[in-house]
Design an enzyme around this catalytic site. Structure first.
Site, PDB file in Angstrom:
ATOM      1  N   LYS A 172       9.054  44.922  38.857  1.00  0.00           N
ATOM      2  CA  LYS A 172       9.351  46.362  39.087  1.00  0.00           C
ATOM      3  C   LYS A 172       8.491  47.202  38.044  1.00  0.00           C
ATOM      4  O   LYS A 172       8.613  47.337  37.087  1.00  0.00           O
ATOM      5  CB  LYS A 172      10.847  46.644  38.760  1.00  0.00           C
ATOM      6  CG  LYS A 172      11.104  47.918  39.304  1.00  0.00           C
ATOM      7  CD  LYS A 172      12.424  48.690  38.420  1.00  0.00           C
ATOM      8  CE  LYS A 172      11.922  49.384  37.425  1.00  0.00           C
ATOM      9  NZ  LYS A 172      11.209  50.624  37.655  1.00  0.00           N
ATOM     10  N   GLY A 224       8.068  47.950  27.675  1.00  0.00           N
ATOM     11  CA  GLY A 224       8.427  49.291  27.499  1.00  0.00           C
ATOM     12  C   GLY A 224       8.980  49.713  26.146  1.00  0.00           C
ATOM     13  O   GLY A 224       8.450  49.239  25.238  1.00  0.00           O
ATOM     14  N   SER A 225       9.722  50.563  26.182  1.00  0.00           N
ATOM     15  CA  SER A 225      10.050  51.022  25.067  1.00  0.00           C
ATOM     16  C   SER A 225      11.072  50.337  24.309  1.00  0.00           C
ATOM     17  O   SER A 225      11.784  49.491  24.942  1.00  0.00           O
ATOM     18  CB  SER A 225      10.591  52.555  25.323  1.00  0.00           C
ATOM     19  OG  SER A 225      11.909  52.324  25.868  1.00  0.00           O
ATOM     20  N   THR A 228      14.737  50.766  25.535  1.00  0.00           N
ATOM     21  CA  THR A 228      15.113  50.050  26.573  1.00  0.00           C
ATOM     22  C   THR A 228      15.152  48.416  26.395  1.00  0.00           C
ATOM     23  O   THR A 228      15.912  47.785  26.976  1.00  0.00           O
ATOM     24  CB  THR A 228      14.236  50.413  27.821  1.00  0.00           C
ATOM     25  OG1 THR A 228      13.996  51.740  27.834  1.00  0.00           O
ATOM     26  CG2 THR A 228      14.316  49.912  28.951  1.00  0.00           C
ATOM     27  N   GLU A 247       7.975  43.255  24.860  1.00  0.00           N
ATOM     28  CA  GLU A 247       6.650  43.998  24.400  1.00  0.00           C
ATOM     29  C   GLU A 247       7.051  45.285  24.248  1.00  0.00           C
ATOM     30  O   GLU A 247       6.837  46.173  25.413  1.00  0.00           O
ATOM     31  CB  GLU A 247       5.691  43.622  25.470  1.00  0.00           C
ATOM     32  CG  GLU A 247       4.938  42.368  25.330  1.00  0.00           C
ATOM     33  CD  GLU A 247       4.020  42.234  24.299  1.00  0.00           C
ATOM     34  OE1 GLU A 247       3.738  42.965  23.444  1.00  0.00           O
ATOM     35  OE2 GLU A 247       3.669  40.673  24.331  1.00  0.00           O
ATOM     36  N   CYS A 282       0.903  51.419  23.583  1.00  0.00           N
ATOM     37  CA  CYS A 282       1.760  50.881  22.528  1.00  0.00           C
ATOM     38  C   CYS A 282       1.060  50.670  21.367  1.00  0.00           C
ATOM     39  O   CYS A 282       1.526  50.763  20.012  1.00  0.00           O
ATOM     40  CB  CYS A 282       2.367  49.488  22.977  1.00  0.00           C
ATOM     41  SG  CYS A 282       1.262  48.194  23.723  1.00  0.00           S
ATOM     42  N   GLU A 383       8.352  56.594  17.396  1.00  0.00           N
ATOM     43  CA  GLU A 383       7.308  56.551  18.429  1.00  0.00           C
ATOM     44  C   GLU A 383       7.207  57.632  19.149  1.00  0.00           C
ATOM     45  O   GLU A 383       8.075  58.134  19.884  1.00  0.00           O
ATOM     46  CB  GLU A 383       7.123  55.265  19.176  1.00  0.00           C
ATOM     47  CG  GLU A 383       5.838  54.932  19.974  1.00  0.00           C
ATOM     48  CD  GLU A 383       6.388  53.948  21.437  1.00  0.00           C
ATOM     49  OE1 GLU A 383       7.163  53.780  21.724  1.00  0.00           O
ATOM     50  OE2 GLU A 383       5.196  53.115  21.339  1.00  0.00           O
TER      51      GLU A 383
HETATM   52  P1  NAD Z   1      10.629  52.767  29.550  1.00  0.00           P
HETATM   53  O1  NAD Z   1      11.148  51.536  28.412  1.00  0.00           O
HETATM   54  O2  NAD Z   1      11.146  53.855  29.679  1.00  0.00           O
HETATM   55  O3  NAD Z   1      10.510  51.802  30.866  1.00  0.00           O
HETATM   56  C1  NAD Z   1       9.693  50.672  31.029  1.00  0.00           C
HETATM   57  C2  NAD Z   1      10.362  50.215  32.509  1.00  0.00           C
HETATM   58  O4  NAD Z   1      11.752  49.592  32.587  1.00  0.00           O
HETATM   59  C3  NAD Z   1      10.159  50.932  33.582  1.00  0.00           C
HETATM   60  O5  NAD Z   1       9.828  50.272  34.805  1.00  0.00           O
HETATM   61  C4  NAD Z   1      11.703  51.410  33.725  1.00  0.00           C
HETATM   62  O6  NAD Z   1      11.876  51.775  35.112  1.00  0.00           O
HETATM   63  C5  NAD Z   1      12.378  50.230  33.437  1.00  0.00           C
HETATM   64  N1  NAD Z   1      13.898  50.630  32.639  1.00  0.00           N
HETATM   65  C6  NAD Z   1      14.162  51.513  31.972  1.00  0.00           C
HETATM   66  N2  NAD Z   1      15.220  51.455  31.756  1.00  0.00           N
HETATM   67  C7  NAD Z   1      15.937  50.382  32.231  1.00  0.00           C
HETATM   68  C8  NAD Z   1      17.071  49.694  32.270  1.00  0.00           C
HETATM   69  N3  NAD Z   1      18.186  50.122  31.731  1.00  0.00           N
HETATM   70  N4  NAD Z   1      17.114  48.461  32.792  1.00  0.00           N
HETATM   71  C9  NAD Z   1      16.194  47.927  33.423  1.00  0.00           C
HETATM   72  N5  NAD Z   1      14.895  48.555  33.570  1.00  0.00           N
HETATM   73  C10 NAD Z   1      14.702  49.776  33.127  1.00  0.00           C
HETATM   74  O7  NAD Z   1       9.058  52.931  29.183  1.00  0.00           O
HETATM   75  P2  NAD Z   1       7.942  53.685  29.385  1.00  0.00           P
HETATM   76  O8  NAD Z   1       8.341  54.941  29.158  1.00  0.00           O
HETATM   77  O9  NAD Z   1       7.477  53.388  30.851  1.00  0.00           O
HETATM   78  O10 NAD Z   1       6.820  53.245  28.469  1.00  0.00           O
HETATM   79  C11 NAD Z   1       6.401  53.432  27.442  1.00  0.00           C
HETATM   80  C12 NAD Z   1       6.756  52.555  26.423  1.00  0.00           C
HETATM   81  O11 NAD Z   1       6.317  51.380  26.587  1.00  0.00           O
HETATM   82  C13 NAD Z   1       6.424  52.995  24.949  1.00  0.00           C
HETATM   83  O12 NAD Z   1       7.605  52.588  24.028  1.00  0.00           O
HETATM   84  C14 NAD Z   1       5.250  51.868  24.671  1.00  0.00           C
HETATM   85  O13 NAD Z   1       5.056  51.629  23.283  1.00  0.00           O
HETATM   86  C15 NAD Z   1       5.837  50.576  25.362  1.00  0.00           C
HETATM   87  N6  NAD Z   1       4.688  49.649  25.706  1.00  0.00           N
HETATM   88  C16 NAD Z   1       4.648  48.612  25.096  1.00  0.00           C
HETATM   89  C17 NAD Z   1       3.677  47.585  25.332  1.00  0.00           C
HETATM   90  C18 NAD Z   1       3.360  46.514  24.641  1.00  0.00           C
HETATM   91  O14 NAD Z   1       2.700  45.476  25.176  1.00  0.00           O
HETATM   92  N7  NAD Z   1       4.106  46.233  23.517  1.00  0.00           N
HETATM   93  C19 NAD Z   1       2.636  48.047  26.527  1.00  0.00           C
HETATM   94  C20 NAD Z   1       2.696  49.258  26.861  1.00  0.00           C
HETATM   95  C21 NAD Z   1       3.687  50.161  26.793  1.00  0.00           C
END
Ligand code: NAD
Length: 481
Positions: A172, A224-225, A228, A247, A282, A383
Site C-alpha cells: 500500500k 513511515g513516521s 504510525t 523503518e 528520513c 522530526e
Molecule cells: P506516515 O506514517 O504518515 O504514512 C506512511 C504509510 O503508512 C502511508 O502509506 C500511510 O497511508 C500509512 N498509514 C498511515 N496511518 C496508518 C495506520 N494507522 N495503519 C496503517 N497504515 C497507515 O508517513 P509519511 O508522512 O507518508 O512519511 C514520512 C515519514 O516516513 C517520516 O517520518 C520519515 O522519516 C519516514 N520515513 C522513514 C524511512 C526509513 O527508511 N526509515 C524512509 C522514508 C520515510
C-alpha cells in the site's frame, strides 16, 4: 480525469464501491488523477489473491523468481522517464531526483534477484545416524506500507526482498503519492504471475489498517513516521503474533569539530539536510551540532549557502528544491518555523512560503536555518520532515555526544573531524543505525540501513533484509537403525 486502477490477483480494477481520492500536483495545485480508495473487502481480495499465489511462487525455482525480478527491473528501466515524471508531478520533488530514484529501484530489484541462492540454511553436526539442518521458509503473504517521499523507489525496491524470498506481497503506497505504484502495477501485471504482487491504494486508516489487521498477513514491513509505526505495532498485536519491521523517522545529528575543513563541512550540512527533497527524507541530518570555536564562521557560511538555494518547479534544471508534498505537511513545516521563533531560536534565513510568481499556486517553502536552538526544545527534538535545519553549538566532545544522542530517535548520524580517535569514539557512541564520518547521506548498497530507539526495528538494503522475509525451520532426521 485519469482513474488508474489497482492490481489485485493479476487484474486491474477500481475500488469495489467506486470510491476515489483525488491526488493533486503540489507544484501547481491542479488535480492529477483520482486514485482508488480501496475498501476492506478489496484488501481481503488482495490478501486472498496473494495467499492463493503463494504456494506456486514459493515452489518456483530460485532462478525463476530471480528472472522475474530482473525482468521487472528491465521493464521499469524502459519506463524510467515516465515513472520519474509521475513521481515529480505527484510529490513535488525535482524531476532529476525522482529519475535517480527510479535507478535505485532498478538497482535493488537486480540486487535481490542476484541473492536468491543465498537463501540457504545450515547443517549442524549431530549424532551418528542423524542429520540436522535448517531451511529458510518464506512467511506467505507480506504486507508492505510505504511513505510519500520516494514513491516509485520504495514501491519497487521494497517488494524486491520479500518476492525474492518466495513471499507474495500486498503493498500500500501513500495516499498522497500512489500514481507511480499504480503504474508499476500495470507494468508488473505482464511480468509476475497473478496474485504474487498486489497493489492497493487508499488511506492509512482505511486500506492501511485493513492490511495491518488482516489475520492472514503474518509479516508486516512499514516505512513511515514513528507515530504510525507504533500504532501499527499495537494494532498488529491485537490480531495475532506478527513479525513487524519498522523503518521510521529521524532527527539526525551532524557534529562538526573545529579540525574539520569548514567549507567541506558546510557543503555537507546542506547536502545532508536533503534540501533537494525539501528535507523530506528520513535520513536528513536536521540538527547541526557545531563546536563553539567555529560556530560563528560556520553559521555565516551555512546561511549564505542556504539562502542561495532556489525553490522551483520539478523540471526546472536550475531549481535546488521542490514543493512540499501536501497542504498538511506544508502547515506542519510552517508551524515548526513559528514554534522555533516562539522557543527563542534565531531564524537566520527562509522558512516562509513562496507566494508570488510562477510558484504561487504551489506549496513551496524557502529552506530555513535556525541558529542557537536549545537542544531540549521541540524544534530540536521533533522530526519536521521539511526544509528546516537547526544549529546548536557545543563546548566539548562529551557535550556534543550528549546533544547528538539526546532525542528519542536514532536513525542516522554524522561526524566531521580529522582526528582518528574522535572519529572512532563517535562511530562507536553515536546512537544511530547508520553513522557517517566525513560523509553524509550515502547509502552504500548491501550495507544495513535502519534505526535504533524510536527510529525502528530491522535492517534493509542488505542481505539481512532478504533473510528478514524468511523464518528458519529446523529439521532433525534420524536415519539410523
Ligand atoms: P506516515 O506514517 O504518515 O504514512 C506512511 C504509510 O503508512 C502511508 O502509506 C500511510 O497511508 C500509512 N498509514 C498511515 N496511518 C496508518 C495506520 N494507522 N495503519 C496503517 N497504515 C497507515 O508517513 P509519511 O508522512 O507518508 O512519511 C514520512 C515519514 O516516513 C517520516 O517520518 C520519515 O522519516 C519516514 N520515513 C522513514 C524511512 C526509513 O527508511 N526509515 C524512509 C522514508 C520515510
Amino acid at each position: 480525469m485519469r482513474r488508474p486502477e489497482m492490481l489485485i490477483g493479476g487484474t486491474l480494477r477500481p475500488a469495489s464501491d467506486g470510491g476515489v481520492l483525488e491526488t493533486p500536483n503540489p507544484s501547481t495545485g491542479q488535480v492529477l488523477a483520482a486514485i482508488p480508495e480501496a475498501t476492506a473487502a478489496d484488501v481481503d481480495d488482495a490478501v486472498a489473491a496473494a495467499g492463493a499465489a503463494f504456494p506456486g511462487w514459493r515452489r518456483a525455482a530460485p532462478a525463476v523468481r530471480s528472472q522475474a525480478l530482473t525482468t521487472l527491473a528491465d521493464v521499469i528501466e524502459r519506463h524510467a522517464d515516465e515513472l520519474a515524471r509521475l513521481d515529480a508531478d505527484d510529490n513535488g520533488s525535482l524531476l532529476r531526483e525522482m529519475r535517480r530514484d527510479v535507478d535505485m529501484a532498478v538497482f535493488y530489484l537486480r540486487y535481490y534477484a542476484g541473492l536468491v541462492l543465498q537463501l540457504h540454511g545450515d547443517t549442524v553436526p549431530s549424532e551418528p545416524g542423524t542429520l540436522t539442518y535448517s531451511l529458510r521458509r518464506p512467511y506467505g503473504v507480506v504486507g508492505r506500507l510505504i511513505p510519500f517521499n520516494h514513491p516509485l523507489m520504495f514501491a519497487a525496491s521494497k517488494i524486491a526482498a520479500p518476492l525474492a524470498a518466495g513471499n507474495a506481497v500486498v503493498i500500500k503506497p501513500s495516499e498522497h503519492t500512489s500514481l507511480s505504484a499504480l503504474r508499476l502495477g500495470e507494468l508488473a501485471a505482464d511480468v509476475l504471475p497473478p496474485g504474487v504482487l498486489n497493489i492497493v491504494t487508499g488511506t492509512g486508516a482505511g486500506s492501511g489498517d485493513a492490511l495491518v489487521a488482516h489475520p492472514d498477513v503474518r509479516r508486516l514491513a512499514f516505512t513511515g513516521s514513528a507515530a504510525t509505526g507504533r500504532a501499527i505495532q499495537r494494532r498488529a498485536a491485537e490480531v495475532g503474533v506478527k513479525t513487524v519491521t519498522l523503518e521510521l523517522g529521524g532527527k539526525n545529528p551532524l557534529v562538526v569539530f573545529p579540525d574539520a575543513d569548514l567549507d567541506t563541512a558546510v557543503a555537507a550540512s546542506v547536502r545532508g539536510m536533503n534540501f533537494t527533497w525539501q528535507g523530506q527524507s528520513c535520513g536528513s541530518l536536521s540538527r547541526v551540532v557545531v563546536h563553539r570555536d567555529i560556530h560563528a564562521a560556520f553559521v555565516e557560511r551555512l546561511v549564505e549557502t542556504v539562502s542561495a538555494l532556489r525553490p522551483g518547479l520539478p523540471d526546472d534544471p536550475g531549481a535546488d528544491t521542490g514543493a512540499i508534498v501536501n497542504t498538511g505537511q506544508l502547515e506542519k513545516v510552517l508551524g515548526y518555523v513559528r514554534l522555533g521563533q516562539d522557543e527563542g531560536a534565531r531564524l537566520c534565513t527562509g522558512g516562509d512560503r513562496v507566494t508570488d510568481g510562477a510558484l504561487a499556486d504551489g506549496l513551496f517553502v524557502r529552506p530555513a536555518v535556525f541558529d542557537r536552538v536549545d537542544p531540549r526544545s521541540r524544534l530540536a527534538q521533533e522530526e519536521i520532515f521539511g526544509p528546516v535545519l537547526a544549529v546548536m553549538p557545543f563546548a566539548d566532545a562529551d557535550e556534543a555526544l550528549e546533544i547528538a544522542n539526546g532525542t528519542s530517535l536514532g536513525l542516522t548520524a554524522s561526524v566531521f573531524t580529522r582526528d582518528l580517535g574522535t572519529a572512532h569514539r563517535f562511530a562507536e557512541d553515536l546512537e544511530a543505525g547508520y553513522v557517517w564520518v566525513n560523509e553524509v547521506g550515502r547509502h552504500v548498497p548491501g550495507t544495513p540501513f535502519g534505526g535504533v530507539k524510536d527510529s525502528g526495528i530491522g535492517r534493509e538494503e542488505d542481505l539481512d533484509e532478504l533473510f528478514s522475509y524468511t523464518q528458519l525451520k529446523n529439521v532433525h532426521i534420524n536415519y539410523g537403525r
